[in-house]
Design an enzyme around this catalytic site. Structure first.
Site, short mmCIF file in Angstrom:
data_model
loop_
_atom_site.label_atom_id
_atom_site.label_comp_id
_atom_site.label_asym_id
_atom_site.label_seq_id
_atom_site.Cartn_x
_atom_site.Cartn_y
_atom_site.Cartn_z
N GLU A 270 0.81 -1.23 0.00
CA GLU A 270 0.00 0.00 0.00
C GLU A 270 0.84 1.27 0.00
OE1 GLU A 270 -3.91 -1.52 2.45
OE2 GLU A 270 -2.14 -1.03 3.63
C1 TNX Z 1 -4.36 -4.00 4.84
S1 TNX Z 1 -2.80 -6.40 4.33
C2 TNX Z 1 -3.09 -3.77 5.27
C3 TNX Z 1 -2.86 -3.39 6.69
C4 TNX Z 1 -4.13 -3.28 7.46
C5 TNX Z 1 -5.06 -4.40 7.06
C6 TNX Z 1 -6.30 -4.45 7.86
C7 TNX Z 1 -1.73 -5.34 4.15
C8 TNX Z 1 -0.50 -5.78 3.53
N1 TNX Z 1 -1.97 -4.06 4.53
O1 TNX Z 1 -2.13 -2.17 6.75
O2 TNX Z 1 -3.85 -3.34 8.82
O3 TNX Z 1 -5.38 -4.27 5.70
O4 TNX Z 1 -7.05 -5.61 7.57
#
Ligand code: TNX
Length: 484
Positions: free
Chosen positions: A300
């Site tokens: 992300e």
């Molecule tokens: C996505 S899964 C994220 C996290 C959040 C999560 C909550 C991922 C690699 N990144 O930063 O905590 O969703 O479900």
């Protein structure tokens, strides 16, 4: 014999019973520091269950009756983690090629003999039969997010105990995020002292000193669990950007962050100091990590330029390799040029093919099945639901090898249950989200696909619920399971 989790690869009950007595001994051959240590683990667990002061006999002359006999022997078909366990009315015979194999056989034995919580005084008896067992996947993981809310060394150790009981062998600690930095770094001490002073909602902040972290690594290693440290980058870095103004492109320190939005922060990728910082952090982490892997996050990175991101990941891998480790990253790293030693952790299944094309293996943590922070249903008091609601059956009934096109058995290093902690504050919160889904993922990671099915799991897990209850473990009483 019919309530084991994970289900063994093969199991042949013989309908009799072995009963432990006050004079039962644990015989071990060859006696090495490691085999003695696993013997002591078994003795302590049985002492706790029965009150008997069981003794350990190293390298016994010949094996007597009514004993528990642990031996190491060469049998390459058992691999690095497999074991053979034979129980007869006269004794228990456990054999493996490695101490890890003995340890997993001990976990099976402890489940077989789990006393009924109602029985007092408790006698320890186990159904007889023979088991030959090897895991399906080498990486059987659980991830715990200690960044959003910090969890104490004690809480992490208690979670490790449960991972070990279900034959998991990796604990991935998410040690940094926007909301907090949780590991002491001696060369950049404000990461912990400033970056560690925040958390979601301003609650549960803190960090592990390197001494505490080493204590966790050792505690896990005694249970054959490798800790995989994650420092998330280049996004999810607000805590570091708050600690050191020079890591920001504008040279201005960020305010500590206590919300739960994602995707707004980024390290400054065109500043050389960023790479000096990363090298220092990775060098110190590598020194704390006997395991093979360092996780660099990579997810992300919405506030990072796409081309800069791919160059960054490639450069970070060279730093990880320089310190003798293999890079693990969330699946987004598949967009970058990565080596075949790298491992991509799939959570949405978008970039797995790109990682695999480069020769890398993958770990599966699909949000719809393996995200323990997803709510069970609309009423769940804890958790998020961006990937949907994940009931016990959703966590259990899927096959890693057929989950996504282009990702086959040989591409899969393993499976990992992820527990993000935006909504979790206490150890009870952790276990409420983990049970009975963590046990589902543990079985997927260990047991042959052909041997397992939901109907059987839901019956077996009900028996575990009775044990959890007796031990005071807070868990979710899924309506899909007929709890005892
Ligand atoms: C996505 S899964 C994220 C996290 C959040 C999560 C909550 C991922 C690699 N990144 O930063 O905590 O969703 O479900």
């Amino acid at each position: 014999m019919n309530h084991l989790i994970p289900l063994p690869a093969s199991l042949l009950p013989t309908q009799l019973e072995f009963q432990l007595g006050p004079d039962t001994q644990i015989l071990v051959a060859p006696a090495t520091p490691e085999t003695l240590r696993v013997s002591e683990f078994l003795a302590a667990a049985l002492r706790h269950a029965t009150g008997y002061a069981l003794s350990i006999v190293p390298d016994p002359p010949a094996h007597a009756r009514d004993q528990i006999f642990l031996t190491l022997h060469d049998d390459s078909t058992l691999g690095a983690e497999g074991y053979e366990l034979n129980l007869t009315p006269d004794g228990v015979f456990l054999r493996a090629q490695t101490p890890a194999g003995l340890f997993y056989g001990i976990q099976t034995l402890l489940q077989l003999g789990a006393p009924s919580p109602a029985q007092k005084p408790q006698t320890w008896r186990a159904a007889t039969g023979s088991i030959r067992d090897v895991p399906r996947f080498a990486w059987r993981g659980a991830m715990l997010d200690v960044a959003r809310h910090f969890f104490s060394v004690q809480d992490v150790k208690r979670y490790i105990d449960w991972l070990a009981a279900y034959k998991l062998n990796r604990l991935h600690l998410h040690l940094s995020d926007d909301q907090g930095w949780r590991i002491e770094i001696k060369t950049w001490d404000k990461l912990a002292t400033i970056g560690g002073s925040s958390g979601v909602g301003g609650k549960k902040s803190g960090y592990y000193t390197q001494a505490e972290y080493r204590e966790l690594v050792a505690y896990a290693a005694e249970r054959f669990i490798v800790i995989v440290p994650e420092i998330d980058m280049p996004g999810h870095t607000n805590a570091a950007l708050a600690a050191y103004p020079e890591l920001n492109c504008d040279g201005v320190a960020r305010e500590p962050y206590t919300g739960i939005e994602v995707g707004f922060s980024s390290l400054c990728l065109d500043k050389e100091i960023t790479y000096q910082f990363l090298e220092d952090v990775i060098r110190e982490l590598a020194a704390l990590t006997p395991g093979e892997f360092i996780h660099i996050g990579g997810d992300e990175a919405h506030a990072t330029d796409k081309t800069a991101y791919t160059q960054f990941i490639a450069r970070v891998e060279t730093i990880v390799e320089k310190y003798g480790k293999r890079m693990v990253g969330w699946e987004e790293i598949g967009q970058a040029k990565i080596s075949a030693r790298a491992v991509a952790q799939l959570w949405r299944g978008e970039y797995g093919a790109q990682a695999i094309q480069q020769g890398a293996q993958v770990i599966l943590s699909p949000g719809k099945h393996a995200y323990l922070d997803m709510q069970y249903n609309e009423q769940s008091p804890l958790g998020l639901h961006w990937a949907g609601y994940v009931e016990a059956q959703d966590a259990y009934a899927w096959d890693p090898a057929t989950l996504s096109a282009g990702v086959g058995e040989s591409n899969i290093l393993g499976v990992e249950a992820a527990l993000w902690s935006e909504t979790l504050l206490t150890f009870d919160d952790i276990t409420f989200m983990a049970f009975p889904r963590l046990t589902a993922i543990a079985e997927i990671a260990w047991s042959p696909q052909a041997a397992r099915n939901w109907e059987s799991y839901r019956q077996r897990v009900a028996a575990h619920g009775a044990r959890w209850q007796a031990l005071g473990l807070h868990f979710y009483r899924s309506p899909q399971i007929d709890w005892e």
